[in-house]
Design an enzyme around this catalytic site. Structure first.
Site, mmCIF file in Angstrom:
data_model
loop_
_atom_site.group_PDB
_atom_site.id
_atom_site.type_symbol
_atom_site.label_atom_id
_atom_site.label_comp_id
_atom_site.label_asym_id
_atom_site.label_seq_id
_atom_site.Cartn_x
_atom_site.Cartn_y
_atom_site.Cartn_z
ATOM 1 N N CYS A 34 8.088 2.962 4.732
ATOM 2 C CA CYS A 34 9.038 1.870 5.166
ATOM 3 C C CYS A 34 10.247 2.131 4.733
ATOM 4 C CB CYS A 34 8.568 0.621 4.779
ATOM 5 S SG CYS A 34 8.923 -0.730 5.608
ATOM 6 N N HIS A 54 2.854 0.432 7.219
ATOM 7 C CA HIS A 54 2.288 0.192 5.909
ATOM 8 C C HIS A 54 0.930 0.853 5.918
ATOM 9 C CE1 HIS A 54 5.496 -2.147 4.082
ATOM 10 N NE2 HIS A 54 5.893 -2.228 5.259
ATOM 11 N N GLU A 100 -1.008 1.180 3.407
ATOM 12 C CA GLU A 100 -1.639 0.498 2.410
ATOM 13 C C GLU A 100 -2.171 -0.841 2.818
ATOM 14 O OE1 GLU A 100 1.442 0.456 2.681
ATOM 15 O OE2 GLU A 100 2.316 -1.766 2.297
#
Lengths: 945, 275
Positions: B154, B239, B241
């Site tokens: 990001c 993202h 994660e």
């Protein structure tokens, strides 16, 4: 990979007649598949024996074969058409089984035909529970403990291993879970296992640990050749495990999963799909989660388009069948655009900014003695879907959609609130569970208590408790006293004006629905219409697919074109199913051709009419007075078409008339009048047309008097009927009394019509179109079974096979006389009985009927469109000769299909009450054909009362 | 629950109206109030605030002191916190990384030299990357100079691109939500991803001698991932994660681990040859 160029001609196998567990969702998927393949330039060959389908309409495929779904038919077609590929995934279990049998025979290979959209070996794995188990073990997906049994003895041993009863029986290779169920006690063990073994074509059942009461989820997936997988929709069953998902009330998106749990299921689903073969297409995976923990098990995976994919398509707007078809012929997901937005990728997961509820529709009333408890075998005959901005709104709308006479989830005056009765009813899963949860809250039960009995997740219970709290708050108030905010809160929770009128009538005198509506509008509370767009408004959508909500901005733009509102037929049920949806779709097309913007209102997710690219505008709303009127007032169409949506739409007729709204076609008074057998018989008398002797009675005594006057046997019917609901034949007084007393007990306000029953008469069904000047006979169908068997349940032959010219002439003459004198504009169906060369009129229906699609397919004419165009002002003389000429050279036979295998406790018998779920069309050359000889031989066998 | 924990919540919003507005007008400041209810005053208030463009926010959400999170594994990773997600920390620790997490601001080069990490990680975070870059590029460039594997998510992705001279631009509307389709250009496979960003690496300013586009967004073809040619680095705009969100892209953490393992192997080999 882009579109495959190595195949040119594709054979699609349809699903055949409607049966429980396999309904018109396969017409929806099949017609999407046909259109999708044609768009891509493939030549499409189609086989389906169900005439009431849109997919068998001439524009859908290049060659259409209305033939029995057998291996022989397919071979015959293959030898003539030489397709390069076969797409069997759009035809439900029927299509798959046929493809599998031919595969085993080596037939496809021998003829150099590729199977696309599915991997038969994969299907075999998923349908054979032991193989499925082994595969899941291999990829580390948890499952319930279970083992396959081929004998009752083996089943007993396995049950011991699993720690005893309850256990679940799942027969291998049966449709809709037929023959399956939960065994609770020793007494039923042997019987249920035996039945499962018998029903399974390979005589094998799976004995499985019971996960009764666990939470149940379904995920709809798509996969392409590249192994990209996306989850289109996640559906949560409110009814916990133990009830077939087709019988469960379900909700989308899932409401009670944490992200961790959801991702766990998502990961497992993707892993599962990737583990079964290499096909590109649609797939459905089911899971159960143990309440209060993260333990889950995989239940099953269906590597094909299913009932759930139809629901998921309507719930998200994502056209699963269409995309699955494109994937089957080579495209990858990332090469396709999302058809809803037009320019974003089809390879994504829809976001849903509303709540969808699906409620199943049952028809237990048709089958006395049927076991109403819901089990793992599907019993529902149809379903309604509703969309709201929140769960209470969607739930209330679902109950408005079901057409069981309810104005929402309770609060409409029909409930008997008896603590003991409600509790007992909640102890097992029944169709009215949501309603009884509401009743339990009304009686002061707690969330914990109800959760304990029903195992329904507390979140849903809290929502229903909130709905009841709104009811309770409203009950003490007056219409003028209720504040705008409170009123809005009620509407946002989906309560209908009728429910609100009932609540307000509880304390301070009667308040009518109309008064509530008026006050609501005075307060400025009107619904706005929101778009179903797959992306929660993130991108501009191109589809006119709407639902109502009492919230914010209205996204439906009203055009300045002339418009017509077409009411759909609601959830399928026996007597009203796909045949009416067929007419609805054709009404849309006819209206468009006549220069109208066609606006469709319907709530049946299985249908083609609720596909977002059929009508100019689709309102996915209950066909319920308040909802329909809201749409009418907003859109301001020229008028409405009620004659294609079966009794659902017609029931609203009087209210349209009272509201001064134009109904296209025959005057509604006439439609209504034809339903009133008393005045209709007087009308026939005036026209000098014979009809069976009759009388009307409002009590048992009166009924007996009439029967004595006209003589037994008599046909008894309650005043307002469709599909012969509640009709009986009585041969003696005892039977007459018994039956009328029973009806009076539940419906004391009902009147009876007692007809002289014409024994051994021949029944003739005639559909026609009249425009005020000319009569177009759509077809004269002669029934094989004698009069007394409901027309929907009888085998009908077109044209007639044994009527004299004089009788046929008489029939034509009567049809025209009735049409002219009733002022028919459009459809006119008349049923006749012929006895000793004399023609009697049994009933007249100035609306589209169940037989219209059969006639259209048999004659090659667009019968529904002809009638709808006439309703909108066209004249028969303006049609071309070709449009009105039949292509039928020999005979077409309409054969009914019955659900008796699903209700083993019910005896097969036919009478004036319709029991069939679907039908097939069969073309024959002569009367030596088995399809004629057999029903002819058995024609009176099943006739009962 | 919200009351107990002092968390502000909002409900009953016509989200469709809101999204449709932003979709056609572009991202804008917004104001939510339960105190002041006069619309005009509120609008003025929102208009008075700074635009997101040029806004430095990472410095406001970062930690104040470096922190070490130990793992059982043998690898050392220096992570820079511009608003780092717990799930990123968990994913790295789970894979055997001992993390030394540094605040956004401050000069830690001496400590870094001493600690000698096996890899560097630059986290996600709010605000304009050009503003954060003013102070953060220094350490990013340092990381690049070590020749160790570098991974950015990001804001970290944007900073890595900036360090290579590729600018980031503000988007008309950002990417939000857990259903963003991203195509991996190496494998041709599509990942469904969680995204939350309003700035993006400018696809018109790509210097092919420095980077290779590894991931694109299928909805608007914007850049979602880069591989760096002049140092062992990779970065993604979304993202991997995701929590909440799909797990399709977790493989990126594995890949980072592979890069680190490769690096340490080379180191060991060099060590052996030096012997």
């Amino acid at each position: 990979m882009p579109r495959r160029d190595d195949i040119h001609k594709i054979l699609i196998i349809g699903s055949g007649p409607i049966v429980i567990g396999q309904a018109c969702e396969f017409d929806y998927s099949g017609s999407q598949a046909c259109r999708s393949l044609k768009d891509d330039g493939y030549e499409v060959v189609l086989i389906n024996s169900n005439p009431a389908t849109i997919m068998t309409d001439p524009m859908m495929a290049d060659s259409i074969y209305l033939k029995p779904l057998t291996e022989e038919s397919i071979k015959e077609i293959v030898e003539k058409e030489h397709p390069d590929a076969v797409l069997p995934t759009m035809g439900g279990q029927t299509g798959l089984n046929l493809a599998r049998n031919l595969q085993q025979e080596g037939y496809w290979k021998e003829h150099d035909i590729q199977i696309i959209g599915v991997d038969i070996a994969a299907v075999d794995i998923t349908e054979d529970r032991q193989q499925f188990r082994d595969l899941m073990d291999k990829i580390d997906i948890p499952q319930c403990r279970s083992r396959a049994a081929e004998s009752v003895l083996e089943a007993k041993e396995i049950t011991e291993e699993l720690g005893g009863l309850p256990i679940v029986i799942r027969p291998s290779f049966t449709m809709g879970g037929a023959g399956g169920g939960i065994v609770w006690n020793e007494d039923e063990f042997e019987r249920k296992v035996m039945r499962g073994l018998e029903m399974s074509p390979v005589h094998r059942v799976l004995i499985e640990e019971s996960i009764f009461g666990w939470k149940e989820y379904e995920l709809e997936l798509l996969r392409d050749e590249n192994d990209n997988v996306v989850i289109i929709c996640t559906v949560e069953n409110i009814d916990p495990m133990g009830v077939h998902t087709g019988d469960s009330v379900t909700v989308a998106p899932s409401q009670t999963l944490t992200d961790k749990q959801f991702q766990m299921l998502r990961d497992a689903a993707i892993k599962m799909m990737r583990s079964i073969g290499t096909f590109a297409g649609g797939c459905n995976v089911q899971f159960a989660i143990e309440p209060g923990s993260d333990r889950y098990v995989a239940i099953e995976i269906n590597p094909r388009v299913s009932r759930s994919s139809a629901l998921a398509s309507k719930a998200t707007g994502y056209p699963i069948a269409k995309i699955a078809t494109k994937l089957a012929c080579g495209y990858n997901l990332d090469e396709l655009a999302n058809p809803i937005t037009g320019n974003t990728s089809a390879c994504f997961e829809p976001s849903i900014d509303y709540v969808v509820v699906k409620a199943p529709r049952f028809n237990f009333d048709k089958f006395p003695n049927v076991d109403e408890e819901l089990t793992t075998q599907m019993k529902a005959v149809g379903e309604a879907m509703s969309i709201g901005r929140n769960f209470p709104e969607a739930l209330n709308k679902a109950w408005q959609s079901l057409e069981i006479g309810r104005a929402g989830l309770g609060a409409d005056g029909y409930e008997e609130l008896d603590r003991k009765a409600v509790r007992e009813r909640l102890e097992k899963p029944y169709w009215d569970r949501m309603l009884n949860i509401r009743n339990a809250f009304k009686l002061g039960a707690s969330v914990e208590e109800i959760a304990d009995i029903t195992k329904v997740d507390p979140w849903f219970l809290q929502q229903i408790r909130y709905m009841v709290s709104l009811e309770n708050r409203t009950e003490g108030q007056t219409l003028q006293g209720i504040t705008k905010d409170d009123f809005r809160e009620l509407k946002q929770a989906g309560f209908s004006d009728q429910q609100i009128s009932w609540m307000l009538s509880q304390s301070n005198g009667k308040v009518s629905e109309d008064e509530v509506r008026e006050r609501r509008k005075e307060l400025g509370l009107k619904p706005s219409f929101k778009v179903v767009d797959t992306c929660a408004a993130e991108f501009p959508a191109e589809t006119p697919y709407f639902y109502s909500a009492y919230e914010g901005e209205n996204e439906s733009e009203v055009s300045d074109k002339k418009k017509v509102l077409i009411l759909g037929s609601g959830p399928n049920r026996i007597g009203q199913g796909i045949e009416f949806d067929y007419s609805c779709v054709h009404a849309v097309m006819a209206a468009q051709e006549m220069g109208y913007e066609a606006i469709m209102v319907n709530c049946n997710p299985e249908t083609v009419s609720t596909d977002f690219d059929i009508a100019d505008k689709l309102y996915f709303e209950p066909v319920f007075w308040e909802r329909v009127l809201d749409i009418y007032e907003y859109e301001q169409p020229e008028g409405v078409i009620l004659q294609v949506g079966g009794q659902t739409a017609l029931k609203l007729g009087k209210r349209f008339v009272d509201a001064g709204i134009k109904i296209f076609g025959t005057e509604f008074e006439m439609i209504n009048f034809a339903e009133d057998r008393g005045s209709f018989s007087e009308f026939l008398e005036k026209l000098d047309i014979p009809f069976p002797q009759y009388g009307t009675a409002s009590d048992v005594k009166g009924a007996v008097e009439i029967a004595n006057r006209i003589g037994y046997p008599v046909l008894i019917r309650p005043s307002y009927v469709l599909g012969g609901q509640g009709m009986r034949i009585a041969v003696k007084e005892e039977e007459l009394k018994f039956y009328t007393e029973r009806v009076m007990a539940t419906h004391p306000e009902n009147a009876f019509l007692i007809d002289k029953f014409l024994e051994d008469a021949v029944e003739v069904d005639v559909d026609a179109v009249y425009d005020g000047e000319d009569l177009h006979i759509s077809g004269i169908m002669q029934h094989i079974e004698p009069a007394g068997v409901h027309s929907g349940d009888s085998t009908a032959v077109l044209p007639s096979y044994s009527l004299s010219d004089a009788v046929l002439e008489k029939i034509r003459e009567y049809q025209e006389r009735i049409a002219e004198n009733m002022g028919i504009q459009g459809f006119l169906n008349v049923q006749y009985a012929v006895k000793d060369e004399k023609v009697y009129v049994l009933e007249a229906n100035p609306r589209s009927t169940r037989t219209i699609p059969f006639l259209a397919k048999a004659t090659g004419r667009s019968e529904a469109q002809i009638a709808v165009k006439v309703m909108l002002g066209a004249k028969l003389k303006d049609f071309s000769k070709k449009e009105l000429t039949s292509t039928l050279t020999r005979w077409a036979v309409k054969e009914p299909i019955f659900p008796f295998d699903k209700f083993p406790e019910v005896k097969k018998e036919l009478g004036p009450e319709m029991k069939s779920t679907g039908e097939t069309i069969y073309f024959m050359d002569d009367f030596n054909d088995e399809h004629f000889k057999k029903p002819f031989e058995f024609k009176s066998l099943y006739l009962s009362k | 629950y919200l009351e107990r924990n002092g968390i502000v919540g909002i409900s009953g919003v016509d989200t469709r109206k809101l999204v449709r507005h932003i979709r056609s007008k572009g991202v804008m400041n917004a104001v939510i109030s339960s105190e002041e209810l006069d619309e005009e005053t509120l609008v003025k208030k929102a208009q008075g605030w700074d635009d997101m463009e040029g806004l430095e926010l990472a410095g406001e959400v970062t930690r104040t002191e470096p922190e070490t999170i130990h793992s059982d594994g043998p690898f050392k990773v220096a992570a820079f916190d511009y608003g780092i997600k717990q799930s990123i920390v968990d994913n790295l620790v789970k894979r055997g990384c001992t993390l030394r997490i540094f605040p956004a601001k401050g000069d830690f080069k001496e400590e870094l030299k001493k600690w000698n990490p096996d890899g560097f990680f630059f986290s996600n975070g709010p605000g304009d990357p050009n503003a954060t870059g003013k102070y953060a590029l220094d350490v990013v460039k340092y990381a690049i100079s070590t020749g160790k594997p570098v991974f950015g998510i990001c804001l970290g992705h944007q900073l890595m691109a900036l360090a290579e001279g590729i600018p980031a631009k503000k988007m008309f509307v950002g990417h939000r939500g857990a259903n963003q389709p991203v195509k991996n250009m190496d494998t041709g496979l599509v990942e469904i991803t969680t995204q939350n960003h309003g700035f993006a690496v400018d696809e018109d300013a790509i210097d092919e001698s420095k980077v290779e586009i590894t991931h694109i967004n299928l909805n608007d073809q914007t850049i979602e991932g880069l591989r760096f040619k002049n140092f062992p680095g990779m970065s993604v705009q979304y993202h991997p994660e995701a929590s909440p969100g799909p797990h399709d892209s977790r493989y990126l953490f594995d890949r980072f681990m592979d890069m680190i393992k490769e690096g340490t192997q080379i180191k060991q080999m060099k060590h052996i040859s030096a012997d």
